[in-house]
Design an enzyme around this catalytic site. Structure first.
Site, mmCIF file in Angstrom:
data_model
loop_
_atom_site.group_PDB
_atom_site.id
_atom_site.type_symbol
_atom_site.label_atom_id
_atom_site.label_comp_id
_atom_site.label_asym_id
_atom_site.label_seq_id
_atom_site.Cartn_x
_atom_site.Cartn_y
_atom_site.Cartn_z
ATOM 1 N N MET A 135 -40.199 -52.720 -75.070
ATOM 2 C CA MET A 135 -39.023 -52.265 -75.805
ATOM 3 C C MET A 135 -39.117 -50.747 -76.011
ATOM 4 O O MET A 135 -39.396 -50.019 -75.076
ATOM 5 C CB MET A 135 -38.865 -53.042 -77.112
ATOM 6 N N SER A 136 -38.925 -50.250 -77.228
ATOM 7 C CA SER A 136 -38.780 -48.808 -77.409
ATOM 8 C C SER A 136 -40.084 -48.020 -77.398
ATOM 9 O O SER A 136 -40.040 -46.788 -77.499
ATOM 10 C CB SER A 136 -38.009 -48.505 -78.700
ATOM 11 N N VAL A 137 -41.210 -48.665 -77.245
ATOM 12 C CA VAL A 137 -42.407 -47.894 -76.905
ATOM 13 C C VAL A 137 -42.194 -47.219 -75.551
ATOM 14 O O VAL A 137 -42.810 -46.202 -75.239
ATOM 15 C CB VAL A 137 -43.668 -48.792 -76.892
ATOM 16 N N LYS A 139 -39.799 -45.397 -74.842
ATOM 17 C CA LYS A 139 -39.354 -44.031 -75.136
ATOM 18 C C LYS A 139 -40.533 -43.074 -75.180
ATOM 19 O O LYS A 139 -40.461 -41.940 -74.675
ATOM 20 C CB LYS A 139 -38.600 -43.994 -76.471
#
Length: 422
Positions: A135-137, A139
């Site tokens: 998921m947003s790791v 980013k």
């Protein structure tokens, strides 16, 4: 546990995935599977289906391979301790790490101290060689490539984005600096309310092939979608979390480097840091990467990524991420703490916390910071104790109350390891 209640459903996620009494095992045996056991684009992000799906993303969505190359993996020496029995406090309750992992739908948990493996635990069928959705790791992975390019002078993060991607001129992103994308401070209007079926994030997920097409008009790919967005504030304003900004950043990175993001991650990060396994990233119908949430990687390689930051950008004798980039991430923008406090609701963060270069800097004075994603994905870096904690999960809802006790556990473990109590 204060602030944390394990959700229940007619079919408990753990029992159902593993073939327990509450329902059939998901996607096991020979097809066709019974309807209640099928994981599809329509249900894969929901419980109990996410318990299977986050380890099988490539079977649901197109992905591009992030190659580890043919070099040796960066060694992870082992010095195991009984971390599962370690007790810590959160709110009005004391509990063990083992209880935390069970209650927070954990799939993988790894602790490094001074570069050595202190704990490595797998649940819900996860294994050392199985990639899990970050998921947003994702980013934080994407922004690290930006930092490497910036360190070589190939990317100017102070430049307007349209200077690097002329196609962004005339869009709502014109006039935004690359740094604004990195810090979630453009003026872009983007509704990321995960429980709102009419939110912008729903259209964006269909563009990125994360949800089935419902027939509503939509752009054919991500690059076209960026041009449909408008602004509801100035560039450089308060912090507002909008995942789409990292996808625009990926386009800027690709144009600056002249290559696709999955190859850049492989060449600039995964291979130099000595990853043990290939990773992957989901792509849209035209191969554009979902840089904000589509990276899938193994637990060990996520921990290696965190260790790279604990070691100030080095893997063994090799410098990979510029120290100046890491220092800038921790220090933040001159007005970063104020922009963070004035922006999105960010409960639980101490004064001085900020968001910089796609990292949540919880306490810059320590420093202590992390990359985090919905449903319970985390990589924590506690610099003074040289502790790195990777946690992969499949919490039933996007926004997880497990963050509070997980942070408490990481801080308690870091202190105990630093003081020799564990």
């Amino acid at each position: 546990m204060a602030g944390l209640t394990r959700p229940t459903s007619p079919a408990d996620p753990v029992d159902t995935v593993n073939g327990g009494a509450d329902g059939p095992a998901l996607m096991t045996g020979a097809p066709p599977f019974p309807p209640e056991a099928r994981v599809t684009l329509a249900n894969w992000q929901e419980p109990p289906f996410n318990r299977w799906a986050f380890q099988h993303v490539r079977e649901l969505i197109p992905t591009a391979r992030i190659s580890r190359g043919d070099g040796p993996a960066q060694p992870l020496p082992r010095a195991e301790r009984d971390v599962l029995a370690f007790r810590f406090g959160f709110g009005d309750r004391e509990l063990t790490v083992a209880e935390l992992l069970e209650e927070t739908y954990t799939d993988g948990f790894m602790v490094l101290h001074q570069g050595q493996v202190v704990a490595e635990h797998y649940l819900n069928g996860l294994a050392p060689d199985v990639p899990h959705l970050l998921m947003s790791v994702s980013k934080s992975v994407t922004s690290t490539v930006a930092g490497i390019l910036a360190g070589r002078g190939e990317l100017d993060v102070s430049a307007p984005v349209e200077d690097i991607v002329p196609e962004l001129d005339g869009t709502s992103f014109a006039g935004a600096a690359v740094q604004h994308l990195l810090d979630m401070r453009t003026g872009t209007r983007f509704d990321e309310s995960y429980d709102n079926v009419e939110a912008d994030v729903r259209t964006y997920e269909r563009v990125y092939l994360w949800r089935p097409d419902n027939g509503d008009p939509r752009p054919p790919d991500a690059l076209s979608y960026f041009g449909t967005l408008s602004n509801d504030g100035p560039h450089g304003g308060p912090f507002r979390y909008r995942s789409i900004l990292t996808d625009v950043l990926a386009w800027v990175i690709e144009r600056a480097a002249g290559d696709r993001l999955h190859r850049l991650i492989a060449r600039e990060l995964w291979q130099p840091m000595g990853a043990e396994f290939d990773a992957e990233i989901t792509v849209d119908a035209r191969g554009n990467p979902m840089a904000d949430g589509g990276v899938c990687a193994t637990l060990r390689d996520l921990a290696r990524f965190g260790q790279l930051f604990a070691d100030r950008g080095r893997a063994g004798d090799r410098a990979i991420v510029p120290q100046a980039w890491i220092d800038d991430t921790v220090r933040g923008a001159p007005d970063g703490a104020g922009a963070f406090a004035d922006g999105d609701d960010t409960p639980g963060y101490p004064p001085g916390a900020h968001y910089r270069n796609c990292w949540w800097v919880r306490d810059p004075s320590v420093p202590f910071y992390h990359g985090s994603g919905i449903n319970g994905q985390n990589i924590f870096v506690h610099v003074p104790s040289q502790t790195v904690v990777a946690k992969l999960s499949t919490w039933p809802t996007a926004l997880s109350p497990a963050t509070g006790p997980t942070v408490a556990a990481v801080l308690a473990l870091s202190a105990a390891l630093h003081e020799g109590r564990l």
